[in-house]
Design a protein around this motif. Structure first.
Motif, PDB file in Angstrom:
ATOM      1  N   LYS A  34       0.831  -1.218   0.000  1.00 14.03           N
ATOM      2  CA  LYS A  34       0.000   0.000   0.000  1.00 14.03           C
ATOM      3  C   LYS A  34       0.862   1.263   0.000  1.00 14.03           C
ATOM      4  O   LYS A  34       0.461   2.301  -0.515  1.00 14.03           O
ATOM      5  N   LEU A  35       2.066   1.161   0.602  1.00 13.62           N
ATOM      6  CA  LEU A  35       2.957   2.326   0.686  1.00 13.62           C
ATOM      7  C   LEU A  35       3.875   2.452  -0.521  1.00 13.62           C
ATOM      8  O   LEU A  35       4.259   3.547  -0.907  1.00 13.62           O
ATOM      9  N   VAL A  36       4.251   1.317  -1.113  1.00 12.46           N
ATOM     10  CA  VAL A  36       5.203   1.323  -2.239  1.00 12.46           C
ATOM     11  C   VAL A  36       4.468   0.960  -3.523  1.00 12.46           C
ATOM     12  O   VAL A  36       3.847  -0.099  -3.602  1.00 12.46           O
ATOM     13  N   PRO A  37       4.524   1.826  -4.547  1.00 10.17           N
ATOM     14  CA  PRO A  37       3.841   1.499  -5.808  1.00 10.17           C
ATOM     15  C   PRO A  37       4.556   0.355  -6.527  1.00 10.17           C
ATOM     16  O   PRO A  37       5.745   0.437  -6.812  1.00 10.17           O
ATOM     17  N   LEU A  38       3.814  -0.732  -6.776  1.00 11.81           N
ATOM     18  CA  LEU A  38       4.416  -1.910  -7.417  1.00 11.81           C
ATOM     19  C   LEU A  38       3.746  -2.246  -8.750  1.00 11.81           C
ATOM     20  O   LEU A  38       4.055  -3.270  -9.360  1.00 11.81           O
ATOM     21  N   GLY A  39       2.837  -1.384  -9.178  1.00 11.12           N
ATOM     22  CA  GLY A  39       2.103  -1.664 -10.422  1.00 11.12           C
ATOM     23  C   GLY A  39       2.725  -0.987 -11.636  1.00 11.12           C
ATOM     24  O   GLY A  39       3.893  -0.597 -11.624  1.00 11.12           O
ATOM     25  N   PHE A  40       1.921  -0.849 -12.669  1.00 16.30           N
ATOM     26  CA  PHE A  40       2.385  -0.223 -13.912  1.00 16.30           C
ATOM     27  C   PHE A  40       2.371   1.296 -13.788  1.00 16.30           C
ATOM     28  O   PHE A  40       1.608   1.864 -13.012  1.00 16.30           O
ATOM     29  N   THR A  41       3.223   1.927 -14.590  1.00 17.35           N
ATOM     30  CA  THR A  41       3.227   3.385 -14.708  1.00 17.35           C
ATOM     31  C   THR A  41       3.457   3.709 -16.181  1.00 17.35           C
ATOM     32  O   THR A  41       3.906   2.842 -16.940  1.00 17.35           O
ATOM     33  N   SER A  42       3.169   4.928 -16.596  1.00 22.70           N
ATOM     34  CA  SER A  42       3.347   5.255 -18.018  1.00 22.70           C
ATOM     35  C   SER A  42       4.823   5.538 -18.302  1.00 22.70           C
ATOM     36  O   SER A  42       5.573   5.951 -17.413  1.00 22.70           O
ATOM     37  N   ALA A  43       5.227   5.330 -19.549  1.00 21.49           N
ATOM     38  CA  ALA A  43       6.610   5.607 -19.960  1.00 21.49           C
ATOM     39  C   ALA A  43       6.920   7.089 -19.792  1.00 21.49           C
ATOM     40  O   ALA A  43       8.063   7.461 -19.509  1.00 21.49           O
ATOM     41  N   LEU A  52       7.874   7.661 -16.175  1.00 23.88           N
ATOM     42  CA  LEU A  52       9.200   7.085 -15.948  1.00 23.88           C
ATOM     43  C   LEU A  52      10.278   7.991 -16.549  1.00 23.88           C
ATOM     44  O   LEU A  52      11.325   8.211 -15.947  1.00 23.88           O
ATOM     45  N   HIS A  53       9.991   8.522 -17.737  1.00 23.09           N
ATOM     46  CA  HIS A  53      10.950   9.424 -18.403  1.00 23.09           C
ATOM     47  C   HIS A  53      11.181  10.667 -17.549  1.00 23.09           C
ATOM     48  O   HIS A  53      12.318  11.116 -17.400  1.00 23.09           O
ATOM     49  N   ALA A  54      10.105  11.206 -16.973  1.00 19.10           N
ATOM     50  CA  ALA A  54      10.225  12.391 -16.114  1.00 19.10           C
ATOM     51  C   ALA A  54      11.063  12.077 -14.869  1.00 19.10           C
ATOM     52  O   ALA A  54      11.886  12.889 -14.440  1.00 19.10           O
TER      53      ALA A  54
END
Length: 349
Positions: A91-100, A103-105
């Motif tokens: 719940k504290l650490v994001p472990l799912g998908f994120t947009s490229a 990630l680039h930012a």
């Protein structure tokens, strides 16, 4: 009327202040790992948190990144507790998908630590934090000297190519020399005593000890900001602790776990991990015509674990040549540098 205007002005002054406070809180949330004590807010008992810390899991990230099997091996933590801990950590650490794009930012903000040589920095953009950089080469090719220089440059301000953090040095070969740091510190105009105080040093005596030092390193990184972690050399002790083909499988498994622990430190704390590697002469049929070929030891496990792989070789006199062997984003290129009393520097023609 005047009172309404005054209240409106007061509100407009408060709004930017409130916005600034919100931004600061957001920054605090985004930077740095969560201490494992934060799991207490999710209902995890203090005694269980102590057990996690004793096992070397000092941050919520380290708990979230650990496989379930590893958590079950901790004494006194049952399956039900492991499920609860994993749920709280995820719940504290994001472990799912994120947009490229996101990630680039994030990658735009990654700090690169200067090597001390402008020519070398041109092909590398500096040593990347948050990943493993492997440097291999024969003896006297400049591996340890580059590590000494990085111990100083990582303490420089960001605008000077530094990382504004401390350095950690695990020495397996007994080649660390504090007087070299003092000589290099003079070149960059840094206080010698401060530079020495900002380097945490440990001598590794066997492969198990080398792995245990990483647990201590994790607890130190929670307390203060480190920018760099050096292991010189990561493979020296493996050559003596494991011998012959009979122990090859055990050696590679132990090495893989050690390298995985290093990658976890890089992921959790955003440190630049620099490991040096020894080489072996490949004596086969081709060696009769072209001379013995040099290859790094550790096999495919070592090759896959390092994000960026650099090969050093000797040039003329004090000149050394660095070649990018593999990297996800750097082109294969070579750069010349030289080793002088003040560390790694550009070649003076």
């Amino acid at each position: 009327m005047e009172q309404q205007q005054r209240q409106r002005n007061q509100r407009t002054v408060q709004e930017p202040q409130q916005q600034q406070q919100d931004d600061e809180q957001l920054d605090d949330m985004q930077h740095g790992p969560f201490p494992v004590e934060q799991l207490q807010a999710s209902g995890i008992a203090a005694l269980d948190i102590k057990k996690l810390k004793d096992a070397g899991l000092c941050t919520v990230e380290s708990v979230a990144y650990s496989p379930r099997k590893e958590l079950l091996q901790i004494k006194g933590i049952s399956e039900a507790k492991v499920d609860k801990i994993v749920e709280a950590a995820s719940k504290l650490v994001p472990l799912g998908f994120t947009s490229a794009g996101q990630l680039h930012a994030q990658r735009q903000e990654i700090i690169q630590i200067s090597s001390g040589s402008r020519e070398l920095d041109k092909i590398l953009d500096g040593i990347e934090t948050g990943s493993i950089t492997e440097i291999y080469g024969e003896f006297r090719s400049g591996k340890t000297q580059l590590c000494h220089t990085l111990c100083v440059t990582c303490q420089l301000p960001l605008d000077q190519g530094g990382g504004e953090g401390k350095a950690m040095y695990i020495d397996a070969e007994g080649t660390f020399r504090p007087q070299r740091l003092l000589q290099i510190a003079d070149r960059f105009g840094l206080n010698g005593n401060d530079v020495l105080e900002n380097v945490a040093y440990a001598r590794a005596y066997n492969t198990d000890h080398q792995s245990r030092l990483l647990l201590e390193a994790a607890s130190m990184m929670v307390e203060t900001r480190f920018a760099l972690m050096i292991v010189d050399s990561a493979t020296a002790l493996y050559r003596t602790d494991f011998s012959g083909r009979g122990e090859l499988s055990a050696r590679q498994m132990h090495l893989a776990k050690f390298l995985r622990s290093l990658q976890k430190l890089a992921d959790e704390f955003g440190v630049a991990v620099v490991i040096t590697n020894q080489v072996v002469a490949q004596v086969d049929g081709s060696a009769m015509f072209a001379g013995p070929q040099i290859k790094p030891i550790g096999g495919n496990i070592m090759a896959h674990a390092s994000t960026t792989r650099l090969a050093l070789r000797k040039g003329r006199g004090e000149e050394r040549i660095c070649k990018v062997i593999s990297s996800p984003c750097l082109a294969e290129a070579e750069a010349r540098f030289q080793i002088s009393t003040d560390g790694v520097n550009d070649v003076k023609d």
